[in-house]
Structures are given as structure tokens and as C-alpha cells.
Design an enzyme around this catalytic site. Structure first.
Site, PDB file in Angstrom:
ATOM      1  N   MET A   1      24.187  14.029 -24.627  1.00  0.00           N
ATOM      2  CA  MET A   1      24.187  15.385 -25.189  1.00  0.00           C
ATOM      3  C   MET A   1      23.166  16.308 -24.539  1.00  0.00           C
ATOM      4  O   MET A   1      23.299  17.526 -24.633  1.00  0.00           O
ATOM      5  CB  MET A   1      23.899  15.339 -26.694  1.00  0.00           C
ATOM      6  CG  MET A   1      24.994  14.706 -27.530  1.00  0.00           C
ATOM      7  SD  MET A   1      24.580  14.740 -29.297  1.00  0.00           S
ATOM      8  CE  MET A   1      24.368  16.508 -29.585  1.00  0.00           C
TER       9      MET A   1
ATOM     10  N   GLY B   1      21.010  12.218 -21.029  1.00  0.00           N
ATOM     11  CA  GLY B   1      21.798  11.452 -21.978  1.00  0.00           C
ATOM     12  C   GLY B   1      23.154  12.084 -22.188  1.00  0.00           C
ATOM     13  O   GLY B   1      23.572  12.980 -21.440  1.00  0.00           O
TER      14      GLY B   1
ATOM     15  N   LYS C   1      13.564  19.256 -23.722  1.00  0.00           N
ATOM     16  CA  LYS C   1      14.889  18.674 -23.895  1.00  0.00           C
ATOM     17  C   LYS C   1      15.895  19.802 -24.059  1.00  0.00           C
ATOM     18  O   LYS C   1      15.765  20.645 -24.947  1.00  0.00           O
ATOM     19  CB  LYS C   1      14.903  17.760 -25.119  1.00  0.00           C
ATOM     20  CG  LYS C   1      16.200  16.999 -25.320  1.00  0.00           C
ATOM     21  CD  LYS C   1      16.070  15.987 -26.451  1.00  0.00           C
ATOM     22  CE  LYS C   1      17.323  15.160 -26.617  1.00  0.00           C
ATOM     23  NZ  LYS C   1      17.170  14.130 -27.679  1.00  0.00           N
TER      24      LYS C   1
ATOM     25  N   ILE D   1      13.484  14.397 -15.846  1.00  0.00           N
ATOM     26  CA  ILE D   1      12.975  13.109 -16.334  1.00  0.00           C
ATOM     27  C   ILE D   1      14.129  12.152 -16.605  1.00  0.00           C
ATOM     28  O   ILE D   1      14.098  10.979 -16.240  1.00  0.00           O
ATOM     29  CB  ILE D   1      12.125  13.295 -17.605  1.00  0.00           C
ATOM     30  CG1 ILE D   1      10.879  14.123 -17.285  1.00  0.00           C
ATOM     31  CG2 ILE D   1      11.743  11.951 -18.203  1.00  0.00           C
ATOM     32  CD1 ILE D   1      10.027  14.430 -18.498  1.00  0.00           C
ATOM     33  N   GLY D   2      15.179  12.651 -17.255  1.00  0.00           N
ATOM     34  CA  GLY D   2      16.323  11.802 -17.561  1.00  0.00           C
ATOM     35  C   GLY D   2      17.416  12.614 -18.221  1.00  0.00           C
ATOM     36  O   GLY D   2      17.249  13.794 -18.532  1.00  0.00           O
TER      37      GLY D   2
ATOM     38  N   ASP E   1      18.745   5.332 -34.568  1.00  0.00           N
ATOM     39  CA  ASP E   1      19.110   5.030 -33.175  1.00  0.00           C
ATOM     40  C   ASP E   1      17.947   4.330 -32.455  1.00  0.00           C
ATOM     41  O   ASP E   1      17.549   4.736 -31.362  1.00  0.00           O
ATOM     42  CB  ASP E   1      19.514   6.306 -32.440  1.00  0.00           C
ATOM     43  CG  ASP E   1      20.289   6.019 -31.146  1.00  0.00           C
ATOM     44  OD1 ASP E   1      20.830   4.898 -31.017  1.00  0.00           O
ATOM     45  OD2 ASP E   1      20.344   6.894 -30.272  1.00  0.00           O
TER      46      ASP E   1
END
Length: 643
Positions: A23, A21, A41, A18-19, A135
Site C-alpha cells: 500500500m 509494501g 511513509k 528505504i522500502g 500484523d
């Protein structure tokens, strides 16, 4: 981390990425026990040996699991399998708010309120639970375009009040563009810090960028501390006036001066939007004409239209430290004391009726006299004055600085000869008020257009053909408009690599748009070479850094004519948006509804940085011959979609 696709982590079978980052990476997976799709995740294995990183990762699951809210992504499980630490959570199909801003910004105030109200509700709930997100940014907000659902995600650096600190004193956590002044100073983030970040997100949605987007990170941090954000009107002059007052409070440097809740800001913006709508101040929209044949699907850059926003009107100020109320923003005018009514004579009505009768008789006599005169157009009906260039139509008289009202009769339809070239036919719709040429396309209702895709319309036989053959990553869509003074053009270009290395007569060596006009449609069907009424105009978006947008006329290299063209551009997603105003006087053409000219639009591409080369061109005329107007299409000036 594509190596996880097709493998299993516990009972979860990883299906796709999906994506990713800094970390962790997020995957789409299937729960083999319950048979449902989830998001998983996974902490970067390189960080698995860092106890602080692992603790922060696990804390995200614990923190978010405490929050049971429809607009906060639900956590299902947290586990470790070998080197992989992972969190299983609810899968929300859709796109991030970052994607929406990149594609559609600036957004209207009402759409901004609609998208952010669920986020504000989620934030207020988290704050009431004692959790600060720390964030808030567009990438952490997911929108399901099919259901309209909006959820807040990524509590990776969130902190509950009863949790120990994993951040050293004075250490800054978060993203610079969205950090509050107190966070920049190294102070503890609070609910007000989250509300400030949501204000930055709102500013970005309304203008297209966060307030200090053009600065390096150290300068952004200094600006967050000391500088007021640039006024909204600099980037979006069509916002209601009260919007600025709300944003000034939302982005106040001191926490005590901000809204006490996230929903407080949203409700204040909602009140501004509702009041502006009640004034009926929405400017007239240009409806792009629907071609006779169904056009191909639009590029992804324009899947969601950029709609016009209400024009500025003064409204009652949004007062600080007060909750939104249901009372109207504009005060009602107090009626003046009732005046006594004069006494009328009973004979007044008879005299008025007698005068009206005399006027009607006079009008009837005038009509009979006029109708008895011979009609210059013959017995079939009233005459239509031929417009310049040999076509029948109604020519509008230009008024400097102001667009004239277009004719509204049936003669606004073009009935003259049409070019039989191979090019596509376009319709330009009338603007009642000129659009702002800023590259943001605020005034265009982008609901139709003609796409030039990379699989067709590649122009053969043009000069410099030996330098062509670059990657086919180019597509574009155009929208045309007009008024008494200018021809207006708005284009959206999808191009994965944007390059512009030249200016002036050499701008063709970089990415640019070419527009071709033949202003003598009626008499130029057999001339296979450009002459005095034909124009080749180049429009460059620049490189959004060193080279500014510019126009060039290769067929008429008159500096005054070139300088008369206004052009602006903005980067958008994998490409750019460009807007231009070309004066009819520059083309020597008298516009009017029902008139037509020859027209062609081309998209030129260069994917080689630091090299002036024209590698690919897409054209609205699939078999256009260079400088041959007979191979172009037609452009019809119209009033509305069907006239």
C-alpha cells in the site's frame, strides 16, 4: 515511486528509498525546518481515490501517535500534498528482523530472547492502551545493529477498541503465516492474537522458517486452524528441551491456553536459556583458523556469525498459567540423613604414608630403567612415527561412529614439505563432536574464513570455457573441519540467481561446489596430472524444490564412494549455505593433527534457468590448471587456532 527522490513533500526533502509494501513506500527524508533525518511513509497514489485505503492509512498515524514507548516508532506528522498522503515518523537506521532471519537463522535461544524482549514490552504496552497491532511479523520489527535498539513499526491495520471497524465481518487482515486461528475464522483480533503472531516469529527465528512455510496460502490457513506446528527439534535439534514446552503454549490453538502477555512468553524462554547455560552444556566449538594474510571481508550472508546453541538437556517443565518466578528451574536435591563417621585407628595414617613411599620408589626405579634404553629416534629426543603419505605427524586411529581425541603435543604442527602452487592455504580445525549435516551450520563458529570474490580467482583454460562469461554475481566463503572419521566443509555462497538443472555426472552444469584433494602431499609435487590419490568431488545444493542436494566424484566414479558423502543445503538470502561430510576412508587418507594434503575449492555458477550451462567459476587457486595438483594450495589439519 523513485520519482519522489530529490523532491519535497511539505517541509520534508526526500533523499532515498528505504522500502516498499503493498500500500505504501517508505523514504529517508530530511526535515528542512528542524534539520533532522526522518522516515516518511507515502500512500501509493493509485490508492488515493479509495476512501477506505486513505482512512486506514490515516488511522495508522492516529493510532501510533497515541503510543509513546521507546520500542514503538514515534509519529511526527500526517499530511496530504496533492495526490500524496504521507506520514512523517522517526527514522531508525538498521535492518529488519526479516533480514536477520534470512541471514543468520536459526538463531540461538539467548539471542532470540534478546531481540524479542523489546518487542514484547512494546506489545504489552500497546495492549494495555487498548490497541491491537494485528500484523506482527519480522518485516515490521527494525533492529539497529550499532546500538541494539529494537522498535516495532507499521500499525497500518492496527485497531483501537474505541475506533470504528473498517474491516467487514469475516474479512481476514494480516499475513497468513502469522495469523492466529481466531483471525482465520474471521473473528476479531485480540491481544492474544498478537501474542500468537509473536510466537510464530519466535518459532521462525529458532528454526529458520515459520511452521507451515512449505504450504500454499489456503493450506497455511487450514493448518493454523487444525495442525500443530512441526517440533522444533526437526529443524534445530540443539535447542534446550524446555523450549518446546514454551512454544507449545505460545502457539496453542485456543487463546485461553496461551500466555496472557507477550513478556510472559519471553520470560519463560529466558528461564529456559538461563537454566541451560547453568548446566554448562554448550558443545565444543570449532574455531576456524585465521589465515596468515588478512582475508577479504566476508559476504553479507555471514556478517553475523551463526553460533552453536546448547545441547539438549531435560529441565523442569514450564507450567501453564503461572508467572515466571525467580526460583531455579531445577529443584535442589534434598540431602540424605547424615551418617555417623567411622572411628579411625591412629596408626592408619602411618601405614598410608609407608605405602605411598613404596610406590614412589617403584616409579623411580621404572623411570631409570626405561630411560637407560636407546631411543629409536636418535639422541635428539623421542621418535615421531611417520604418518602414511611420507609426512611426519601423529595419525589418529579412527573409531567407527565416534571421533577420537586429537593429540595435544607440539608435534601436531605440520613441518613437512609444502605445496608451492598458487592456491590459498587453508587450515581445518578439529571437531570434538561431529557437526549435524543439515545445511544450517549450527556447530560452526563462523569467525574467519577465506572469501572467493567475483573480482579475482576466475579459473582460466578449463573445458567448456566457451560457455562461460555470465554475470559476475558470485562470491563465497568456506570453512573446513575434521575429526578421525570425516573431512567437514561448510560454505556460504552469494548468488543472485540460483539454478540447478542436472544431477549426477552433469551437476557441474548448474550451481555447485567443487573440492579437489591430493592426499599425497609429500610425494606429489612434480606430478602435473591427477592420479590415484587425487579426487575431484562435486557438491550440489539442488534447487530446493525438485532436485535434492547430492555429491558426485568425477575422478572415482564408484557408486559406493559417492554414496558415502553426506551433503545438505539451505537457501539463505541471495544464495545458499551448504554443509558436507566426506569420509577419510573414501579418500584413502589417515587423518591426524599435523598432517596436510593438497586442496582447492571452486564455486561454479549458472544464471540461465532451464539451461544446463556452466557460466562462471571462482577458485581458491587463481591460476589453477585443470587436473594439475601442483597448482593447488595446502590444507593443514590442526587442533586449534595456533598450534
Amino acid at each position: 515511486m523513485d520519482d519522489l527522490v530529490g523532491k519535497k513533500l511539505g517541509k520534508y526533502e526526500v533523499e532515498g528509498v528505504i522500502g516498499a509494501g503493498g500500500m505504501a513506500s517508505v523514504y529517508r527524508a530530511r526535515d528542512t525546518t528542524l534539520g533532522r533525518i526522518i522516515a516518511i511513509k507515502v500512500l501509493d497514489p493509485a490508492l488515493a481515490e479509495d476512501p477506505i485505503a486513505v482512512e486506514r492509512f490515516n488511522r495508522e498515524a492516529v493510532t501510533a501517535a497515541r503510543l509513546q514507548h521507546p520500542n514503538i516508532v514515534a509519529i511526527y506528522d500526517v499530511r496530504q500534498e496533492g495526490p500524496y498522503h504521507y506520514i512523517a515518523m522517526r527514522y531508525v537506521p538498521g535492518e529488519t528482523l526479516r533480514d536477520i532471519i534470512t541471514r543468520d537463522a536459526p538463531l540461538t535461544l539467548s539471542r532470540t530472547v534478546t531481540l524479542l524482549r523489546p518487542v514484547a514490552l512494546a506489545l504489552d504496552y500497546a495492549h494495555e492502551t487498548g490497541i491491537v497491532h494485528r500484523d506482527i511479523k519480522p518485516g515490521n520489527i527494525i533492529v539497529n545493529p550499532h546500538t541494539g535498539e529494537v522498535v516495532l513499526t507499521d500499525f497500518g491495520i492496527a485497531r483501537a477498541q474505541d475506533q470504528s471497524h473498517l474491516t467487514a465481518v469475516g474479512m481476514v487482515m494480516g499475513t497468513a503465516d502469522y495469523l492466529s486461528p481466531e483471525q482465520v475464522r474471521g473473528e476479531e483480533a485480540t491481544a492474544s492474537s498478537d501474542n500468537y503472531a509473536l510466537g510464530i516469529v519466535t518459532y521462525e527465528m529458532l528454526t529458520g522458517n515459520p511452521p507451515f512455510f512449505d504450504k500454499a496460502v489456503p493450506e497455511v490457513l487450514r493448518a493454523q486452524l487444525n495442525d500443530p506446528p512441526p517440533p522444533l527439534s526437526r529443524f534445530n535439534p540443539r535447542l534446550p528441551a524446555g523450549t518446546q514446552m514454551v512454544m507449545d503454549r505460545a502457539l496453542a490453538k485456543h487463546p485461553a491456553d496461551r500466555f496472557t502477555t507477550a513478556t510472559g512468553m519471553i520470560e519463560a524462554l529466558s528461564a529456559v536459556a538461563q537454566h541451560a547455560a547453568s548446566l554448562h552444556t554448550t558443545p565444543p566449538r570449532l574455531r576456524a583458523d585465521q589465515p596468515k594474510t588478512n582475508p577479504p571481508s566476508r559476504p553479507p550472508l555471514y556478517q553475523q556469525p551463526v553460533k552453536p546453541t546448547p545441547m539438549n538437556r531435560p529441565i523442569a517443565p514450564v507450567l501453564p498459567n503461572r508467572t515466571a518466578s525467580s526460583a531455579p528451574l531445577a529443584r535442589r536435591l534434598t540431602p540424605s540423613p547424615q551418617r555417623s563417621q567411622p572411628v579411625r585407628s591412629p596408626n592408619v595414617g602411618l601405614w598410608v604414608a609407608f605405602i605411598i613411599l613404596l610406590l614412589l620408589i617403584g616409579v623411580l626405579i621404572a623411570y631409570l630403567v626405561i630411560s637407560s634404553q636407546p631411543k629409536p629416534g636418535g639422541p635428539s629426543g623421542s621418535a615421531i612415527t611417520p604418518a602414511p603419505g611420507g609426512t611426519s605427524g601423529i595419525a589418529a586411529t579412527p573409531v567407527p561412529g565416534r571421533a577420537t581425541n586429537p593429540p595435544t603435543t607440539a608435534t601436531a604442527v605440520y613441518n613437512g614439505p609444502k605445496r608451492q602452487g598458487n592456491g590459498l592455504d587453508y587450515a581445518a580445525l578439529h571437531f570434538d563432536q561431529p557437526p549435524v549435516i543439515d545445511g544450517r551450520l549450527n556447530e560452526w563458529q563462523v569467525n574467519s574464513g577465506i572469501e572467493i570474490s567475483q573480482t579475482a580467482n576466475i579459473v582460466p583454460g578449463l573445458p567448456r570455457s566457451k560457455s562461460w562469461g555470465g554475470p559476475s554475481d558470485l562470491s563465497g566463503v568456506s570453512y573446513e573441519g575434521w575429526d578421525a572419521n570425516n573431512f567437514y566443509l561448510a560454505v556460504g555462497v552469494n548468488d543472485n540467481v540460483h539454478v540447478q538443472t542436472a544431477t549426477g555426472g552433469d551437476l557441474y552444469k548448474g550451481d555447485h561446489i567443487e573440492v579437489w584433494f591430493d592426499t599425497d602431499l609429500g610425494g606429489d609435487f612434480s606430478n602435473t596430472a591427477m592420479d590415484g590419490d587425487d579426487f575431484q568431488i562435486g557438491l550440489s545444493p539442488g534447487d530446493f524444490a525438485r532436485i535434492a542436494p547430492e555429491a558426485y566424484i568425477w575422478s572415482k566414479r564408484d557408486p559406493k564412494l559417492i554414496a558415502s558423502i553426506k551433503v545438505a543445503a539451505q537457501p539463505r538470502g541471495n544464495g545458499y549455505a551448504l554443509e558436507a561430510a566426506i569420509p577419510w576412508s573414501t579418500l584413502g587418507f589417515q587423518p591426524g593433527a599435523g598432517r596436510a594434503i593438497g586442496y582447492d575449492i571452486d564455486y561454479s555458477d549458472n544464471d540461465t534457468p532451464n539451461t544446463a550451462a556452466q557460466e562462471q567459476m571462482l577458485s581458491s587457486s587463481p591460476h589453477r590448471t585443470y587436473n594439475n595438483p601442483t597448482t593447488w594450495g595446502n590444507l593443514f589439519l590442526r587442533l586449534k587456532t595456533k598450534d
